[in-house]
Design a protein around this motif. Structure first.
Motif: not given
Length: 109
Positions: A62-75
């Protein structure tokens, strides 16, 4: 040991791998008995986007830079997210998209 006796299997976040040598000394069957939730994917777990093929633990990708859905869309590169194949190593159990809701507005959940 207690979890195994109860028929359970521990899942350890990969950010705890700085303590791996200590944990493995205390739990000699860790590589066989534990599952790693790979989200940071720093060395030795992976390369920030995928779990390393030679990583010896069973893992949930579950790589945070690809599938963390709560991160800002731009990131987040959502095009990459939709192409993510969690089976990047021989011991990958599957993938997981994550949404931490403590900083998320109710309308977005």
């Amino acid at each position: 040991k207690i979890l195994k006796e109860l028929g359970r299997q521990p899942i350890m976040w990969d950010d705890h791998f700085s303590q791996r040598l200590t944990a493995t000394k205390l739990c000699p069957n860790a590589q066989k008995d534990w599952v790693v939730q790979a989200w940071k994917m720093d060395y030795p777990v992976g390369n920030s986007t995928a779990v390393a093929e030679d990583f010896p633990f069973a893992s949930i990708s579950s790589p945070m830079r690809s599938v963390y859905l709560d991160y800002p869309v731009a990131s987040i590169d959502f095009n990459r997210s939709t192409q993510l194949l969690p089976l990047t190593g021989p011991r990958i159990l599957g993938g997981c998209a994550t949404m931490w809701t403590e900083d998320t507005e109710a309308k977005d959940v």
